[in-house]
Design an enzyme around this catalytic site. Structure first.
Site, PDB file in Angstrom:
ATOM      1  N   LYS A 165     -31.514  11.611  64.175  1.00  0.00           N
ATOM      2  CA  LYS A 165     -31.345  11.775  65.841  1.00  0.00           C
ATOM      3  C   LYS A 165     -31.256  13.274  65.670  1.00  0.00           C
ATOM      4  O   LYS A 165     -32.259  14.323  66.939  1.00  0.00           O
ATOM      5  CB  LYS A 165     -30.280  11.446  66.601  1.00  0.00           C
ATOM      6  CG  LYS A 165     -30.151   9.554  66.264  1.00  0.00           C
ATOM      7  CD  LYS A 165     -29.687   9.225  67.568  1.00  0.00           C
ATOM      8  CE  LYS A 165     -28.612   9.728  66.847  1.00  0.00           C
ATOM      9  NZ  LYS A 165     -27.954   8.376  65.353  1.00  0.00           N
ATOM     10  N   GLY A 224     -22.734  13.013  63.222  1.00  0.00           N
ATOM     11  CA  GLY A 224     -23.201  13.645  62.217  1.00  0.00           C
ATOM     12  C   GLY A 224     -24.403  14.122  62.116  1.00  0.00           C
ATOM     13  O   GLY A 224     -24.836  13.285  61.734  1.00  0.00           O
ATOM     14  N   HIS A 225     -24.167  14.983  62.885  1.00  0.00           N
ATOM     15  CA  HIS A 225     -26.020  15.314  63.171  1.00  0.00           C
ATOM     16  C   HIS A 225     -26.081  16.776  61.803  1.00  0.00           C
ATOM     17  O   HIS A 225     -25.863  17.156  61.904  1.00  0.00           O
ATOM     18  CB  HIS A 225     -26.201  16.064  64.687  1.00  0.00           C
ATOM     19  CG  HIS A 225     -26.134  14.879  65.022  1.00  0.00           C
ATOM     20  ND1 HIS A 225     -26.160  15.499  66.285  1.00  0.00           N
ATOM     21  CD2 HIS A 225     -26.545  13.717  65.349  1.00  0.00           C
ATOM     22  CE1 HIS A 225     -26.603  13.949  67.129  1.00  0.00           C
ATOM     23  NE2 HIS A 225     -26.155  13.585  66.447  1.00  0.00           N
ATOM     24  N   GLN A 260     -24.643   7.498  66.956  1.00  0.00           N
ATOM     25  CA  GLN A 260     -24.397   6.416  66.024  1.00  0.00           C
ATOM     26  C   GLN A 260     -25.405   5.799  65.995  1.00  0.00           C
ATOM     27  O   GLN A 260     -26.741   6.571  66.810  1.00  0.00           O
ATOM     28  CB  GLN A 260     -23.611   5.725  66.916  1.00  0.00           C
ATOM     29  CG  GLN A 260     -21.752   6.069  66.168  1.00  0.00           C
ATOM     30  CD  GLN A 260     -21.432   7.103  66.754  1.00  0.00           C
ATOM     31  OE1 GLN A 260     -21.104   6.903  67.622  1.00  0.00           O
ATOM     32  NE2 GLN A 260     -20.145   7.608  66.165  1.00  0.00           N
ATOM     33  N   ASP A 286     -27.571   7.282  61.925  1.00  0.00           N
ATOM     34  CA  ASP A 286     -28.463   8.209  60.534  1.00  0.00           C
ATOM     35  C   ASP A 286     -30.295   8.363  60.594  1.00  0.00           C
ATOM     36  O   ASP A 286     -30.166   8.742  59.182  1.00  0.00           O
ATOM     37  CB  ASP A 286     -26.975   7.730  59.714  1.00  0.00           C
ATOM     38  CG  ASP A 286     -25.918   8.524  59.330  1.00  0.00           C
ATOM     39  OD1 ASP A 286     -25.620   9.181  59.669  1.00  0.00           O
ATOM     40  OD2 ASP A 286     -25.133   7.136  58.772  1.00  0.00           O
TER      41      ASP A 286
HETATM   42  P1  IMP Z   1     -15.685   4.648  63.581  1.00  0.00           P
HETATM   43  O1  IMP Z   1     -17.137   4.908  65.085  1.00  0.00           O
HETATM   44  O2  IMP Z   1     -14.952   5.815  62.903  1.00  0.00           O
HETATM   45  O3  IMP Z   1     -14.498   3.669  64.684  1.00  0.00           O
HETATM   46  O4  IMP Z   1     -16.399   3.628  62.892  1.00  0.00           O
HETATM   47  C1  IMP Z   1     -16.780   2.371  63.237  1.00  0.00           C
HETATM   48  C2  IMP Z   1     -18.304   1.973  62.361  1.00  0.00           C
HETATM   49  O5  IMP Z   1     -19.710   2.917  63.183  1.00  0.00           O
HETATM   50  C3  IMP Z   1     -18.338   2.454  60.868  1.00  0.00           C
HETATM   51  O6  IMP Z   1     -18.813   1.250  60.182  1.00  0.00           O
HETATM   52  C4  IMP Z   1     -19.261   2.946  60.889  1.00  0.00           C
HETATM   53  O7  IMP Z   1     -19.020   4.170  59.182  1.00  0.00           O
HETATM   54  C5  IMP Z   1     -19.783   3.752  61.684  1.00  0.00           C
HETATM   55  N1  IMP Z   1     -19.906   5.190  62.370  1.00  0.00           N
HETATM   56  C6  IMP Z   1     -19.457   6.039  62.682  1.00  0.00           C
HETATM   57  N2  IMP Z   1     -20.288   6.651  63.045  1.00  0.00           N
HETATM   58  C7  IMP Z   1     -21.468   6.431  62.762  1.00  0.00           C
HETATM   59  C8  IMP Z   1     -22.586   7.510  62.808  1.00  0.00           C
HETATM   60  O8  IMP Z   1     -22.668   8.898  62.802  1.00  0.00           O
HETATM   61  N3  IMP Z   1     -23.632   7.293  61.692  1.00  0.00           N
HETATM   62  C9  IMP Z   1     -23.682   5.548  61.073  1.00  0.00           C
HETATM   63  N4  IMP Z   1     -22.283   5.586  60.889  1.00  0.00           N
HETATM   64  C10 IMP Z   1     -21.058   5.550  61.788  1.00  0.00           C
END
Ligand code: IMP
Length: 422
Positions: free
Chosen positions: A16, A40-41, A222, A13
């Site tokens: 990017k 999430g972009h 991420q 977040d």
């Molecule tokens: P997962 O990727 O759904 O398995 O989540 C694992 C961890 O990564 C959790 O803490 C999520 O909140 C975090 N996470 C996954 N995608 C994002 C993102 O796009 N932005 C911020 N955190 C993320």
């Protein structure tokens, strides 16, 4: 030849999407290399705010070929829904190539993701619940189904039968009703009809493009601290958002990469659980959260907020070999009369100015802050670096000193025009 990687320097977040969108103008290809629709972009296009989860940011431009690389886990329903959303927003059908080697997220992955979190209770990770971790786990266990399996539903059914057989113990453990093979196969056959035309050999395509001197942007999702190897394990995602992941997740050699741009927010946020030394649960954190509108694009969850962590930033520069930084959301710091940067962690009478060797230290440390004057000026309309208040420039330059690489782009608001090239 120009291969550029854009990566998150913190916990995701970082903005990017905006920076990728800014660079996309000059690109021929924009490529996702890891993750899935957990990302999430948010990009602002023609005054409209669009949210992309799985699709690369290049889909907004008709001249760009967007690529979903082999390193992703793809939920076909999410892919088709996102494409429909784009059409509804008037963007139209993008040029999109989907790697035949990418893995498929299956309905049971999402079920296991949710059930695992419930089972973990207080120790839960706070995943996005999209089935990302279980899909990567099956990839590593060699029982994953790949995008190319959609091209032959007979093979798809055979592989699905093996996977369901191997997953029976999981279904029992999590008390999940075993999903029906026919039901899943029929659902995925319907997706295959719509998706098969997009499947291609993206490894060859990207290597050809780079050899031909095309501009290719590798778009990380991420962030560094959510990397499976280099992040705050186990509170991480299940892929490699770091620069090395771009090569593994696309089949492109590291020798093809010219620039690695790290995106860092001017402060720090995190969604989900796990250690976060500079988290501020008081007034400052609340101000950052409100002014920065820190709510997750994918899950809508409130993001945890705190001051910029210089130790994390230095670590991210090192792990990724960043050539430069783009600093985002600098305008959000305007309400503060003083601003802080964490320059070390104090633990057991020792100060660590690099990532500590044991995560317990990272968990339990007290951040050591440097305090700088704030500027209390609205930055939203400033378009030149020299136009920024002196205190703002001092803050930016101190971050450069700590990171050891230049900050070349500064974002002072969500719109494309609110971008300063330094
Ligand atoms: P997962 O990727 O759904 O398995 O989540 C694992 C961890 O990564 C959790 O803490 C999520 O909140 C975090 N996470 C996954 N995608 C994002 C993102 O796009 N932005 C911020 N955190 C993320």
């Amino acid at each position: 030849m120009a291969g550029i990687i854009v990566i998150g320097a913190q916990w995701g977040d970082e903005g990017k999407g905006k920076v990728t969108d800014w660079l996309a103008n000059e690109m021929d290809f924009v490529v996702r290399y890891q993750g899935g629709h957990n990302a999430g972009h948010t990009v602002v296009h023609d005054g409209k705010e669009l949210r992309l989860h799985l699709l690369p940011s290049g889909v907004l431009y008709s001249n760009i070929t967007s690529v979903i690389g082999n390193g992703l886990v793809v939920d076909p329903k999410a892919l088709l829904d996102e494409l429909s959303d784009l059409e509804r927003a008037g963007v139209g059908r993008p040029k999109l190539v989907l790697s035949s080697n990418a893995h498929l997220i299956m309905p049971y992955h999402k079920m296991i993701d949710e059930a695992t979190e419930v089972r973990l209770g207080k120790a839960k990770i706070g995943t996005t619940g999209r089935g990302i971790g279980p899909a990567y786990a099956d990839k590593a266990a060699r029982i994953g189904l790949r995008v190319q399996d959609l091209l032959d539903m007979k093979i798809f059914r055979e592989k699905l039968a093996t996977a369901l057989d191997r997953k029976r113990a999981d279904f029992d453990f999590y008390e999940i009703e075993e999903p029906g093979l026919d039901e899943i196969a029929d659902e995925y056959a319907a997706y295959a009809d719509k998706i098969n035309g997009m499947i291609g050999d993206t490894e060859h395509l990207l290597n050809w493009a780079l050899k031909e001197g095309k501009n290719v942007l590798f778009e990380g999702a991420q962030g560094t601290m959510l990397d499976l190897d280099h992040g705050t394990y186990p509170f991480v995602t299940s892929s490699s958002p770091t620069a090395g992941g771009a090569c593994v997740g696309t089949g492109v050699s590291p020798l093809r990469i010219d620039r690695i741009i790290g995106i860092a927010k001017a402060y720090t946020t995190r969604v989900g659980y796990g250690p976060f030394p500079t988290e501020d649960t008081g007034e400052s954190g609340e101000t950052l959260q409100c002014v920065g509108a820190e709510f997750g694009t994918t899950t809508g969850r409130t993001r945890r907020c705190g001051w910029l962590d210089g130790v994390v930033l230095k670590y991210a520069v090192e792990i990724n070999g960043m050539t430069e930084i783009a600093l985002t959301k600098l305008d959000v710091l305007s309400p503060f009369s003083t601003v802080r940067i964490c320059v070390g962690y104090e633990f057991g009478g020792e100060v660590f100015d690099h990532m500590p060797p044991h995560q317990t230290i990272f968990h339990k440390c007290t951040p050591v802050y440097e305090e700088l004057s704030g500027w209390q000026v609205d930055l939203g309309g400033i378009t030149k670096y020299s136009g920024l208040p002196e205190a703002t420039r001092r803050y930016v330059e101190r971050i450069e000193e700590i990171a050891g690489v230049p900050i070349n782009l500064i974002s002072v608001g969500p719109s494309r025009t609110q971008t300063i090239i330094k």
